[in-house]
Design a protein around this motif. Structure first.
Motif, PDB file in Angstrom:
ATOM      1  N   CYS A 111       0.817  -1.223   0.000  1.00 30.82           N
ATOM      2  CA  CYS A 111       0.000   0.000   0.000  1.00 30.82           C
ATOM      3  C   CYS A 111       0.848   1.268   0.000  1.00 30.82           C
ATOM      4  O   CYS A 111       0.384   2.331  -0.353  1.00 30.82           O
ATOM      5  CB  CYS A 111      -0.970   0.007   1.174  1.00 30.82           C
ATOM      6  SG  CYS A 111      -0.183   0.375   2.763  1.00 30.82           S
ATOM      7  N   ARG A 112       2.075   1.182   0.483  1.00 26.23           N
ATOM      8  CA  ARG A 112       3.062   2.269   0.474  1.00 26.23           C
ATOM      9  C   ARG A 112       2.771   3.393   1.478  1.00 26.23           C
ATOM     10  O   ARG A 112       3.370   4.468   1.402  1.00 26.23           O
ATOM     11  CB  ARG A 112       3.231   2.859  -0.938  1.00 26.23           C
ATOM     12  CG  ARG A 112       3.565   1.792  -1.967  1.00 26.23           C
ATOM     13  CD  ARG A 112       3.922   2.361  -3.303  1.00 26.23           C
ATOM     14  NE  ARG A 112       5.150   3.152  -3.228  1.00 26.23           N
ATOM     15  CZ  ARG A 112       5.766   3.653  -4.296  1.00 26.23           C
ATOM     16  NH1 ARG A 112       5.279   3.432  -5.493  1.00 26.23           N
ATOM     17  NH2 ARG A 112       6.854   4.365  -4.166  1.00 26.23           N
ATOM     18  N   ILE A 113       1.869   3.151   2.425  1.00 23.64           N
ATOM     19  CA  ILE A 113       1.597   4.166   3.462  1.00 23.64           C
ATOM     20  C   ILE A 113       2.884   4.472   4.237  1.00 23.64           C
ATOM     21  O   ILE A 113       3.206   5.624   4.519  1.00 23.64           O
ATOM     22  CB  ILE A 113       0.485   3.671   4.428  1.00 23.64           C
ATOM     23  CG1 ILE A 113      -0.881   3.809   3.751  1.00 23.64           C
ATOM     24  CG2 ILE A 113       0.508   4.443   5.749  1.00 23.64           C
ATOM     25  CD1 ILE A 113      -2.048   3.275   4.549  1.00 23.64           C
ATOM     26  N   CYS A 114       3.652   3.418   4.519  1.00 21.39           N
ATOM     27  CA  CYS A 114       4.871   3.585   5.323  1.00 21.39           C
ATOM     28  C   CYS A 114       5.945   4.380   4.585  1.00 21.39           C
ATOM     29  O   CYS A 114       6.752   5.067   5.206  1.00 21.39           O
ATOM     30  CB  CYS A 114       5.418   2.229   5.742  1.00 21.39           C
ATOM     31  SG  CYS A 114       5.757   1.129   4.352  1.00 21.39           S
ATOM     32  N   ASN A 115       5.965   4.297   3.251  1.00 19.50           N
ATOM     33  CA  ASN A 115       7.021   4.955   2.469  1.00 19.50           C
ATOM     34  C   ASN A 115       7.108   6.435   2.787  1.00 19.50           C
ATOM     35  O   ASN A 115       8.185   6.986   2.999  1.00 19.50           O
ATOM     36  CB  ASN A 115       6.781   4.802   0.960  1.00 19.50           C
ATOM     37  CG  ASN A 115       6.837   3.354   0.471  1.00 19.50           C
ATOM     38  OD1 ASN A 115       6.921   3.092  -0.710  1.00 19.50           O
ATOM     39  ND2 ASN A 115       6.765   2.390   1.372  1.00 19.50           N
ATOM     40  N   GLU A 116       5.971   7.079   2.836  1.00 19.44           N
ATOM     41  CA  GLU A 116       5.931   8.526   3.057  1.00 19.44           C
ATOM     42  C   GLU A 116       6.121   8.889   4.525  1.00 19.44           C
ATOM     43  O   GLU A 116       6.519   9.997   4.842  1.00 19.44           O
ATOM     44  CB  GLU A 116       4.589   9.087   2.562  1.00 19.44           C
ATOM     45  CG  GLU A 116       4.426   9.043   1.054  1.00 19.44           C
ATOM     46  CD  GLU A 116       5.563   9.763   0.335  1.00 19.44           C
ATOM     47  OE1 GLU A 116       5.839  10.925   0.680  1.00 19.44           O
ATOM     48  OE2 GLU A 116       6.190   9.139  -0.556  1.00 19.44           O
ATOM     49  N   LEU A 117       5.795   7.943   5.417  1.00 20.10           N
ATOM     50  CA  LEU A 117       5.865   8.228   6.852  1.00 20.10           C
ATOM     51  C   LEU A 117       7.290   8.310   7.371  1.00 20.10           C
ATOM     52  O   LEU A 117       7.568   9.031   8.319  1.00 20.10           O
ATOM     53  CB  LEU A 117       5.163   7.108   7.627  1.00 20.10           C
ATOM     54  CG  LEU A 117       3.675   7.242   7.885  1.00 20.10           C
ATOM     55  CD1 LEU A 117       3.208   6.015   8.648  1.00 20.10           C
ATOM     56  CD2 LEU A 117       3.385   8.493   8.693  1.00 20.10           C
ATOM     57  N   CYS A 118       8.199   7.582   6.764  1.00 16.13           N
ATOM     58  CA  CYS A 118       9.552   7.470   7.321  1.00 16.13           C
ATOM     59  C   CYS A 118      10.306   8.796   7.202  1.00 16.13           C
ATOM     60  O   CYS A 118      10.517   9.295   6.100  1.00 16.13           O
ATOM     61  CB  CYS A 118      10.332   6.367   6.622  1.00 16.13           C
ATOM     62  SG  CYS A 118      12.010   6.230   7.280  1.00 16.13           S
ATOM     63  N   PRO A 119      10.738   9.362   8.355  1.00 13.02           N
ATOM     64  CA  PRO A 119      11.463  10.639   8.284  1.00 13.02           C
ATOM     65  C   PRO A 119      12.872  10.483   7.699  1.00 13.02           C
ATOM     66  O   PRO A 119      13.520  11.475   7.391  1.00 13.02           O
ATOM     67  CB  PRO A 119      11.517  11.102   9.743  1.00 13.02           C
ATOM     68  CG  PRO A 119      11.285   9.899  10.563  1.00 13.02           C
ATOM     69  CD  PRO A 119      10.506   8.925   9.737  1.00 13.02           C
ATOM     70  N   TYR A 120      13.347   9.246   7.553  1.00 13.50           N
ATOM     71  CA  TYR A 120      14.713   9.028   7.067  1.00 13.50           C
ATOM     72  C   TYR A 120      14.751   8.411   5.672  1.00 13.50           C
ATOM     73  O   TYR A 120      15.809   7.978   5.221  1.00 13.50           O
ATOM     74  CB  TYR A 120      15.484   8.146   8.063  1.00 13.50           C
ATOM     75  CG  TYR A 120      15.439   8.742   9.440  1.00 13.50           C
ATOM     76  CD1 TYR A 120      16.216   9.858   9.745  1.00 13.50           C
ATOM     77  CD2 TYR A 120      14.576   8.258  10.411  1.00 13.50           C
ATOM     78  CE1 TYR A 120      16.143  10.456  10.989  1.00 13.50           C
ATOM     79  CE2 TYR A 120      14.496   8.848  11.666  1.00 13.50           C
ATOM     80  CZ  TYR A 120      15.287   9.951  11.940  1.00 13.50           C
ATOM     81  OH  TYR A 120      15.206  10.542  13.166  1.00 13.50           O
ATOM     82  N   SER A 121      13.605   8.350   5.026  1.00 14.26           N
ATOM     83  CA  SER A 121      13.488   7.722   3.704  1.00 14.26           C
ATOM     84  C   SER A 121      14.156   6.349   3.700  1.00 14.26           C
ATOM     85  O   SER A 121      14.847   5.982   2.749  1.00 14.26           O
ATOM     86  CB  SER A 121      14.123   8.594   2.616  1.00 14.26           C
ATOM     87  OG  SER A 121      13.690   9.920   2.755  1.00 14.26           O
ATOM     88  N   ALA A 122      13.948   5.602   4.788  1.00 11.80           N
ATOM     89  CA  ALA A 122      14.598   4.300   4.918  1.00 11.80           C
ATOM     90  C   ALA A 122      13.738   3.175   4.342  1.00 11.80           C
ATOM     91  O   ALA A 122      14.140   2.017   4.351  1.00 11.80           O
ATOM     92  CB  ALA A 122      14.913   4.023   6.387  1.00 11.80           C
ATOM     93  N   ILE A 123      12.531   3.514   3.868  1.00 16.88           N
ATOM     94  CA  ILE A 123      11.667   2.468   3.314  1.00 16.88           C
ATOM     95  C   ILE A 123      11.594   2.613   1.792  1.00 16.88           C
ATOM     96  O   ILE A 123      11.275   3.689   1.281  1.00 16.88           O
ATOM     97  CB  ILE A 123      10.252   2.505   3.939  1.00 16.88           C
ATOM     98  CG1 ILE A 123      10.370   2.491   5.479  1.00 16.88           C
ATOM     99  CG2 ILE A 123       9.423   1.328   3.441  1.00 16.88           C
ATOM    100  CD1 ILE A 123       9.050   2.516   6.205  1.00 16.88           C
TER     101      ILE A 123
END
Lengths: 144, 575
Positions: B513-525
């Motif tokens: 779903c990619r919800i986590c992609n945008e949440l990560c403050p370190y662009s680690a996903i």
């Protein structure tokens, strides 16, 4: 026996947990009703943690994070700031009073503020009485 | 198989034991089915205390350990190392904080004991679900970024460079030396600040390992300990290279951004800015450096008065003591007396803080050169007014003298206000850039105020000197060298272990779903287009857990902070 509220505190490691530790090193006293667990960031607080606490007998849940702009992970607390009010809206529909779930910002230097908030929350919940969730799920919630 | 857990309840001398009934906690914890051994001990963090754990692990085959003692921020590392020494994975450990968050904040022994039982029980419930985690090691970049080129920054830079390491020395101004460059002599030995600095600056300028970046600022710091990328920009209005952006690779950062002087005009009652012969300590330093002590009209003062604690130790401004002003004031007495021997010097203080090496001696020597010491009360202040035409002085100072109990009026031609130190104007910006915290006064917060004074809660970021709190030159130099030594030890190892705590995404459970992609403050996903799944780049993850709480499929696991572990802890703490 008088009602002693049971409050779960979920504190972020970097600001709020350090703030609660500072209350300790400064010997600032507060009621023993709050019991604290530690997460790295308030953004780790899954709504299920709050629900779990309420069904496990908590009369209140206090979630503490760094002040907006001061998050150790830059912006985690902004997520918490949006999540918790949404959760409270849902909980309200289940008859859980607004004051039982509280979100506060406490920095590593605010030991006094932490103690004041715990005092205030304990008193407010004392007035509110035991959580009905706990009462309904457990025959005698004070005996567990 | 049932988990074999050892639980250790610490008395911490009497710190815990005087409020919490440790034996009652031990008895209660022993009844839990997973607990194989429960013991109490005077000091668990001591060597014999740790040995107790090591022995039990070896003899009884303990698989998991709980210590109920102080804050995990204090000793989690100590006990993890004890587990490791006994051959157990260090993550099979949990701490219950029954000191800072129990015995030190509650006065009812019964309630505190009940709470301690709950906290210890929660730790037992949690540790049952702990998993053995392998720590990652990453290469340590040997370069260091030092921010600020005052005495702290110069000292730290030299320590590193002369050990053969590359240092980037960043300074926002166009010259080296910081606040010390504005000072004439130093207390208590009256040696020249200029000499202290010149020697250092010469060595810095001639070193091949130091890249000096004047008129430059840190714009951004990305990465993690051992592998930071710092973005720097040139400041200034014009001139070559203004606004130019540059990226450098460093393994560690030392923040030495110093202090700024308290603005004397904020204290309205001394008339600073209105009475021309009321000046600050820094105005006076300028006069001393120029080599002439004089009033605004060019005359030599017959009477000089020094007022302490301007902006410091006051309810209105800063509650803290600025530490250097008392000795600086005494230094002024000596400098005035040596330049103008006939000058009558009064020193108006609240308390004379002569805490350091040689300070008390210096105080005694100063009182021998005919100085009038007058004590005023905390919360009170001397009153300065212009003198009349009949007086042989420019101003009169009225002071409620504490030792005599009398109202005393003294003459003054020149009044020196000892202004305190305060956090830099841009301290908050600096703190945010390097991800460290500030206290309520704006000073940077140490990892531990006593035991870990130059490290911060962000690994790889060190602090030294007066950006941490007011301090004198010897303490500043000691901190700068300590920070450099800490970094040199890490460089010598070449590699550094980073916490094994990070998020993981299960391929099976991820819906893409990619919800986590945008949440990560370190662009680690990252999102894998082929697999239609997200995955975490573990070296970039800082384990905040924001994605774990957000994943609608429950596909993300926050290692060492799993749902299972936290939910078990919540259940345990509320019983």
């Amino acid at each position: 026996m008088s009602f002693e509220p049971r409050i779960l505190g979920i504190l972020c490691n970097w600001c709020s947990y350090a703030g609660a530790d500072l209350a300790g090193t400064s010997r600032i006293h507060y009621p023993p009703n709050v019991r604290i667990i530690r997460v790295m960031c308030s953004a780790r607080v899954d709504p299920t943690f709050v629900v779990k606490a309420l069904v496990s007998g908590a009369d209140g849940v206090l979630i503490c994070g760094c002040h907006p702009g001061d998050c150790h992970y830059s912006e985690g607390n902004y997520k918490t700031m949006r999540r918790i009010p949404l959760l409270k809206k849902v909980l309200k529909d289940f008859g859980i009073e607004d004051e039982r779930v509280r979100l506060e910002w406490i920095s590593a230097s605010e030991g006094q503020r932490f103690a004041d908030i715990v005092k205030d929350m304990t008193e407010r919940i004392r007035v509110l009485g035991p959580s009905h969730v706990a009462c309904e799920l457990h025959a005698d919630p004070r005996e567990r | 198989m049932k988990a074999k857990i050892g639980v250790y309840i610490c008395h911490c001398g009497s710190n815990i034991a005087k409020i919490v009934d440790c034996e009652a906690v031990r008895e209660y914890i022993s009844t839990l089915p997973e607990v194989a051994i429960a013991r109490t001990y005077k000091y668990m963090c001591s060597n014999p205390g740790q040995d107790l754990i090591v022995q039990d692990i070896k003899e009884h085959g303990l698989q998991r350990v709980v210590v109920a003692a102080c804050s995990p921020r204090m000793h989690e590392r100590t006990f993890r190392a004890a587990l490791q020494a006994a051959g157990l994975n260090p993550y099979m450990f949990e701490m219950a904080n029954i000191r800072e968050q129990c015995s030190w904040v509650h006065d009812d022994p019964q309630a505190a004991t009940e709470k301690a039982k709950a906290l210890a029980q929660a730790a037992v419930r949690r540790v049952v679900h702990h998993e053995a985690l392998e720590q990652m090691t990453v290469d340590m970049c040997p370069n260091t970024l030092v921010i600020g080129a005052g005495i702290a920054g110069l000292t730290a830079t030299l320590e590193l460079a002369e050990a053969g390491q590359k240092v980037f020395l960043l300074e926002k101004q166009d010259h080296l030396g910081g606040n010390l460059a504005r000072v004439d002599l130093t207390a208590p030995y009256l040696d020249s600040a200029r000499d202290l600095l010149i020697e250092r600056i010469t060595r810095v300028r001639s070193s091949g390992n130091i890249e000096l970046l004047l008129n430059s600022r840190l714009q951004q710091l990305q990465g993690y300990v051992g592998n930071f990328t710092a973005t720097l920009s040139r400041t200034g209005h014009d001139g070559p290279g203004t606004g130019k952006i540059r990226e450098i690779q460093v393994g560690n950062v030392i923040v030495c951004t110093g202090y700024r002087e308290f603005a004397a005009e904020r204290v309205t009652h001394f008339g600073y800015g209105k009475l021309p012969d009321v000046i600050t300590s820094f105005d006076f330093e300028k006069m001393l450096q120029a080599g002439r002590i004089e009033c605004c009209d060019g005359t030599i003062p017959k009477y000089a008065a020094i007022i302490h604690c301007v902006g410091s130790r006051s309810a209105e401004f800063h509650g803290y003591c600025s530490r250097v002003c008392c000795m600086t004031a005494l230094k002024y007495v000596h400098e005035i007396k040596s330049a103008v021997p006939s000058c009558y010097v009064s020193d108006l203080y609240i308390d004379m803080h002569a805490f350091g090496k040689g300070h008390e001696d210096f105080y005694r020597r100063t009182s021998e050169v005919k100085t009038m010491f007058l004590m005023f009360g905390k919360g009170d202040h001397p009153i300065i007014r212009s003198a009349g035409p009949k007086d042989d002085c420019k101003m009169l100072i009225e002071v409620n003298e504490q030792l005599s109990g009398e109202l005393i009026e003294i003459p003054a031609d020149l009044v020196i206000l000892m202004v305190g130190m305060e956090a830099q104007e841009d301290a908050m910006e600096t703190a945010r850039l390097v991800n460290i915290s500030q206290d309520k006064e704006g000073w940077f917060i140490e990892s531990h105020p006593k035991l870990d004074p130059v490290a911060t809660t962000t690994d790889g970021i060190f602090i030294a000197g007066t950006c941490v709190a007011p301090k004198d030159i010897p303490d500043t130099v000691a901190q700068a060298r300590a920070a450099a030594a800490r970094i040199l030890a890490r460089i010598a190892k070449g590699k550094i272990a980073v916490d094994a705590v990070y998020a993981e995404i299960s391929d099976d459970a991820c819906s893409g779903c990619r919800i986590c992609n945008e949440l990560c403050p370190y662009s680690a996903i990252e999102y894998d287009d082929k697999k239609k799944r997200s995955h975490v780049i573990s070296a970039m993850c800082k384990a905040c857990g924001a994605c774990v709480a957000a994943c609608p499929s429950g596909a993300i696991k926050g290692r060492h902070f799993t749902d299972q572990q936290i939910l078990a802890q919540i259940e345990g703490v509320l019983r």
